[in-house]
Design an enzyme around this catalytic site. Structure first.
Site, PDB file in Angstrom:
ATOM      1  CE  LYS A  29      -0.357   0.111   5.048  1.00 14.15           C
ATOM      2  NZ  LYS A  29      -1.267   0.161   6.212  1.00 14.15           N
ATOM      3  CG  MET A  56       7.685  23.367  -0.320  1.00 12.64           C
ATOM      4  SD  MET A  56       6.465  24.278  -1.283  1.00 12.64           S
ATOM      5  CE  MET A  56       5.371  24.839   0.025  1.00 12.64           C
ATOM      6  CE1 TYR A  95      11.492  31.907   4.364  1.00 14.61           C
ATOM      7  CE2 TYR A  95      11.565  29.516   4.537  1.00 14.61           C
ATOM      8  CZ  TYR A  95      11.349  30.659   3.782  1.00 14.61           C
ATOM      9  OH  TYR A  95      11.003  30.561   2.464  1.00 14.61           O
TER      10      TYR A  95
END
Length: 384
Positions: free
Chosen positions: A34, A313, A265
């Site tokens: 799966k 990201m 950041y």
């Protein structure tokens, strides 16, 4: 155009892990593929596992089951999580076993079989203590009674009775014995209703390796298939499983910075001394959890270097100290434990990343994003 990072999947390790578990259990094995084979690639993993001796495949959804059939894989396959209005006609026509946990689902499957004029093969799931899917103690008698009715009428064939364990990865847990007793009672009631299942299965990876009373006819192996110790060992663990996946990339930028330089950041990280920073083109969209900030490490230049600052990201920054790092240098983000050392020497393992993130290895593996390329080692040799 090549991907900025790649997950290299050793199909030989997948095969070895099947054989390792088989030697312990002496039962039939279901390879659970799966979630795209836990991020490893469902189709190549399924083929490798079947060639190594697994006889069943397990998936969550109809889409996953049909993708295997579309790739030409005809091995017995169980799909176990569906809505009552799913397209059971297609699953039945494809010869996929349908996991059934409620009478609502059973009626829908039986209706599809009636339309097709072909019996549906089902496996009835009992809830034995996980309190997730599966029929509970109060609903189970009704489910097996209806299943037997449909079986007599020729609409369904009940091939299996099964359940899933809640905490088999915790050695000595009293819950395991309770679940085995509950499962045995569910099996007794199913047989009392006139059902005679060919397959009875309860064990997951942890139970397959450590709890003989849970093995019955078949063991479902998920995490162990991919070479990760289900008991939390950071390296290969007591059973010698081989991790199949290596996540790697290259350095795309290098900066020599002074003490007091903020990174990423915030900045929440400020360099304490002059150092070299290496930029990697991997971020949380690729599967590196932001929660690992301040703990995560990668393998660069023959040693572990910390990931510093917030993971973005698409990228993260590594503090390489005084290493002579250059653009294009290889980096291993996670990989198999080395045989000749402790787990903390060599590339970090998926279990370590899970520990740093406060999660489990399953989430790390399935979180490796789609833009990370997959390279399946030995695929051509195995297919030939």
């Amino acid at each position: 155009m090549s991907a900025l990072a790649e997950a290299v999947v050793d199909l030989g390790a997948i095969a070895d892990n099947v054989r390792t578990v088989a030697a312990v259990t002496d039962t039939a094995l279901m390879a659970v593929v799966k979630a795209d084979g836990f991020g490893h690639g469902a189709v190549p993993v399924a083929r490798a596992a079947l060639r190594a001796g697994a006889t069943w495949l397990g998936v969550t959804s109809a889409a996953e089951a049909l993708a295997l059939r579309g790739a030409g894989i005809t091995a017995p396959t169980l799909s176990w999580l569906h809505r009552p209005n799913d397209d059971f006609d297609t699953l039945i026509s494809a010869g996929v076993d349908v996991g059934v946990s409620t009478t609502t689902h059973l009626h829908a499957v039986a209706d599809a079989a009636l339309r097709l004029g072909v019996p549906a093969t089902v496996q009835l799931k009992a809830d034995t203590g996980l309190t997730r899917n599966g029929a509970g103690r109060d609903d189970w008698p009704d489910l097996v009674t209806w299943a037997r009715k449909y079986e007599v009428e020729g609409g369904v064939r009940v091939r299996g009775v099964w359940s899933h364990l809640a905490d088999a990865d915790v050695p000595g847990t009293p819950g395991l014995a309770r679940q085995v007793r509950t499962f045995s009672e569910a099996l007794r009631l199913a047989r009392g209703a006139g059902l005679d299942p060919d397959l009875v299965h309860l064990a997951n990876s942890a139970a397959a390796l450590s709890a003989p009373r849970t093995r019955f006819d078949l063991c479902r192996i998920g995490l162990a298939l991919y070479g990760v110790d289900p008991f939390g060992a950071l390296g290969r663990g007591a059973f010698g499983l081989r991790a199949a996946l290596t996540l790697r990339t290259t350095v795309v930028n290098v900066k020599r910075v002074a003490a007091g330089t903020g990174v990423s950041y915030g900045p929440e990280y400020v360099t304490a001394a002059p150092t070299t920073l290496a930029l990697l083109p991997l971020g949380y969209a690729d599967g590196l959890p932001r929660a690992t900030e301040g703990r995560a490490q990668v393998w660069l230049g023959g040693r572990r270097c910390p990931v510093v600052g917030r993971i973005a990201m698409d990228q993260c920054v590594v503090d390489a100290g005084d290493l002579p790092v250059a653009i294009g240098d290889p980096v291993v983000v996670l990989g198999p434990a080395r045989d000749d050392t402790t787990a903390t020497v060599g590339p970090p393992t998926v279990a370590e990343w899970a520990s740093w993130a406060g999660t489990n290895p399953h989430e790390i593996l399935t979180g490796i994003g789609a833009r990370v390329g997959r390279d399946h080692l030995q695929e051509r040799a195995d297919v030939a």
